[in-house]
Design a protein around this motif. Sequence first.
Motif, PDB file in Angstrom:
ATOM      1  N   VAL A   1      -6.664  -3.889   9.160  1.00 60.78           N
ATOM      2  CA  VAL A   1      -7.155  -2.611   9.689  1.00 60.78           C
ATOM      3  C   VAL A   1      -8.206  -2.007   8.760  1.00 60.78           C
ATOM      4  O   VAL A   1      -9.232  -1.492   9.221  1.00 60.78           O
ATOM      5  CB  VAL A   1      -5.983  -1.635   9.935  1.00 60.78           C
ATOM      6  CG1 VAL A   1      -6.478  -0.232  10.241  1.00 60.78           C
ATOM      7  CG2 VAL A   1      -5.097  -2.158  11.070  1.00 60.78           C
ATOM      8  N   ILE A   2      -7.975  -2.084   7.465  1.00 64.28           N
ATOM      9  CA  ILE A   2      -8.947  -1.551   6.504  1.00 64.28           C
ATOM     10  C   ILE A   2     -10.262  -2.311   6.600  1.00 64.28           C
ATOM     11  O   ILE A   2     -11.345  -1.717   6.669  1.00 64.28           O
ATOM     12  CB  ILE A   2      -8.362  -1.589   5.074  1.00 64.28           C
ATOM     13  CG1 ILE A   2      -7.216  -0.585   4.956  1.00 64.28           C
ATOM     14  CG2 ILE A   2      -9.444  -1.311   4.030  1.00 64.28           C
ATOM     15  CD1 ILE A   2      -6.359  -0.763   3.709  1.00 64.28           C
ATOM     16  N   GLU A   3     -10.187  -3.630   6.613  1.00 66.93           N
ATOM     17  CA  GLU A   3     -11.404  -4.449   6.732  1.00 66.93           C
ATOM     18  C   GLU A   3     -12.132  -4.163   8.053  1.00 66.93           C
ATOM     19  O   GLU A   3     -13.355  -4.052   8.077  1.00 66.93           O
ATOM     20  CB  GLU A   3     -11.058  -5.943   6.649  1.00 66.93           C
ATOM     21  CG  GLU A   3     -10.688  -6.425   5.274  1.00 66.93           C
ATOM     22  CD  GLU A   3     -11.891  -6.578   4.349  1.00 66.93           C
ATOM     23  OE1 GLU A   3     -13.031  -6.762   4.840  1.00 66.93           O
ATOM     24  OE2 GLU A   3     -11.687  -6.514   3.135  1.00 66.93           O
ATOM     25  N   ALA A   4     -11.377  -4.058   9.128  1.00 64.52           N
ATOM     26  CA  ALA A   4     -11.988  -3.802  10.435  1.00 64.52           C
ATOM     27  C   ALA A   4     -12.634  -2.417  10.474  1.00 64.52           C
ATOM     28  O   ALA A   4     -13.717  -2.259  11.044  1.00 64.52           O
ATOM     29  CB  ALA A   4     -10.942  -3.932  11.537  1.00 64.52           C
TER      30      ALA A   4
ATOM     31  N   ASP B   1      -3.255   6.755   9.126  1.00 68.37           N
ATOM     32  CA  ASP B   1      -4.351   5.934   8.606  1.00 68.37           C
ATOM     33  C   ASP B   1      -4.606   6.222   7.138  1.00 68.37           C
ATOM     34  O   ASP B   1      -4.802   5.312   6.336  1.00 68.37           O
ATOM     35  CB  ASP B   1      -5.632   6.177   9.406  1.00 68.37           C
ATOM     36  CG  ASP B   1      -5.560   5.645  10.820  1.00 68.37           C
ATOM     37  OD1 ASP B   1      -4.682   4.801  11.096  1.00 68.37           O
ATOM     38  OD2 ASP B   1      -6.376   6.073  11.647  1.00 68.37           O
ATOM     39  N   GLY B   2      -4.602   7.487   6.783  1.00 66.93           N
ATOM     40  CA  GLY B   2      -4.848   7.875   5.397  1.00 66.93           C
ATOM     41  C   GLY B   2      -3.768   7.374   4.454  1.00 66.93           C
ATOM     42  O   GLY B   2      -4.066   6.920   3.346  1.00 66.93           O
TER      43      GLY B   2
ATOM     44  N   LEU C   1      -9.045  -6.403  17.585  1.00 62.62           N
ATOM     45  CA  LEU C   1      -8.697  -5.421  18.615  1.00 62.62           C
ATOM     46  C   LEU C   1      -7.390  -5.785  19.302  1.00 62.62           C
ATOM     47  O   LEU C   1      -6.578  -4.911  19.609  1.00 62.62           O
ATOM     48  CB  LEU C   1      -9.836  -5.264  19.619  1.00 62.62           C
ATOM     49  CG  LEU C   1     -11.095  -4.606  19.062  1.00 62.62           C
ATOM     50  CD1 LEU C   1     -12.183  -4.560  20.122  1.00 62.62           C
ATOM     51  CD2 LEU C   1     -10.812  -3.228  18.494  1.00 62.62           C
ATOM     52  N   GLU C   2      -7.168  -7.058  19.516  1.00 61.37           N
ATOM     53  CA  GLU C   2      -5.898  -7.498  20.106  1.00 61.37           C
ATOM     54  C   GLU C   2      -4.734  -7.126  19.182  1.00 61.37           C
ATOM     55  O   GLU C   2      -3.705  -6.616  19.628  1.00 61.37           O
ATOM     56  CB  GLU C   2      -5.939  -9.003  20.348  1.00 61.37           C
ATOM     57  CG  GLU C   2      -4.732  -9.560  21.058  1.00 61.37           C
ATOM     58  CD  GLU C   2      -4.881 -11.053  21.324  1.00 61.37           C
ATOM     59  OE1 GLU C   2      -4.043 -11.829  20.815  1.00 61.37           O
ATOM     60  OE2 GLU C   2      -5.826 -11.429  22.036  1.00 61.37           O
ATOM     61  N   ALA C   3      -4.895  -7.355  17.886  1.00 62.68           N
ATOM     62  CA  ALA C   3      -3.848  -7.016  16.922  1.00 62.68           C
ATOM     63  C   ALA C   3      -3.626  -5.509  16.855  1.00 62.68           C
ATOM     64  O   ALA C   3      -2.475  -5.042  16.827  1.00 62.68           O
ATOM     65  CB  ALA C   3      -4.210  -7.561  15.539  1.00 62.68           C
ATOM     66  N   MET C   4      -4.700  -4.747  16.867  1.00 67.17           N
ATOM     67  CA  MET C   4      -4.571  -3.287  16.795  1.00 67.17           C
ATOM     68  C   MET C   4      -3.923  -2.725  18.058  1.00 67.17           C
ATOM     69  O   MET C   4      -3.116  -1.795  17.982  1.00 67.17           O
ATOM     70  CB  MET C   4      -5.931  -2.644  16.541  1.00 67.17           C
ATOM     71  CG  MET C   4      -6.447  -2.928  15.141  1.00 67.17           C
ATOM     72  SD  MET C   4      -8.067  -2.217  14.834  1.00 67.17           S
ATOM     73  CE  MET C   4      -7.580  -0.558  14.352  1.00 67.17           C
TER      74      MET C   4
END
Length: 185
Positions: A108-111, A160-161, A64-67
């Motif tokens: 991001v994909i893994e999260a 995102d896509g 979340l910090e990275a995002m």
Amino acid sequence: MTSPAAARGEAVRRRLLAAALELVPERGWPAVSTRVLAERAGVTPSVVHYHFASVQALLVEAVLEAMRGVAGEFEPMLEQARTPEEAVDAVAGAVERYTGTDPMSLLVIEASLAATRDEALRRGIAEVLDGLRTRLGGWFRDHGVPDPDATAAVLAATVDGLLLHRALSPAPATSAAVLRRLVRS
């Protein structure tokens, strides 16, 4: 003034968070264990649980910090854009630096996948995305874009896509010209 012990503790905590950000893209969310995190951060496994309630809690905080950091990068882009088309170009340009297989894209994909099984992570990611869409929608509203909130939502989902598609199959560069159609009256 922070005590030396508190400063050391914060440094260890930062190393654990940094290790998580390296390990999730390398190994995948489920493969990050207490032992692997401790080894990467150069601490004993007990230290992981001293600083965090669980490995999952550590991963959630790190991601979340990275995002939030990535989402925050859009603010200066919007401040510099003078027209809706320039704002779309800036967003599309920001996407170009991500390949879909780079560490941040994989993180991001893994999260996103992990968030389907973790309510706290899902809520945290939703908060980041909602903030980004709200900021983008407000900017579009201030610049006369019709249906600004829906436009912001579609643009964010497109980003995102595109990243997901790039991870799965080589895709051509983002066509900012196509995305600009979203903001034309």
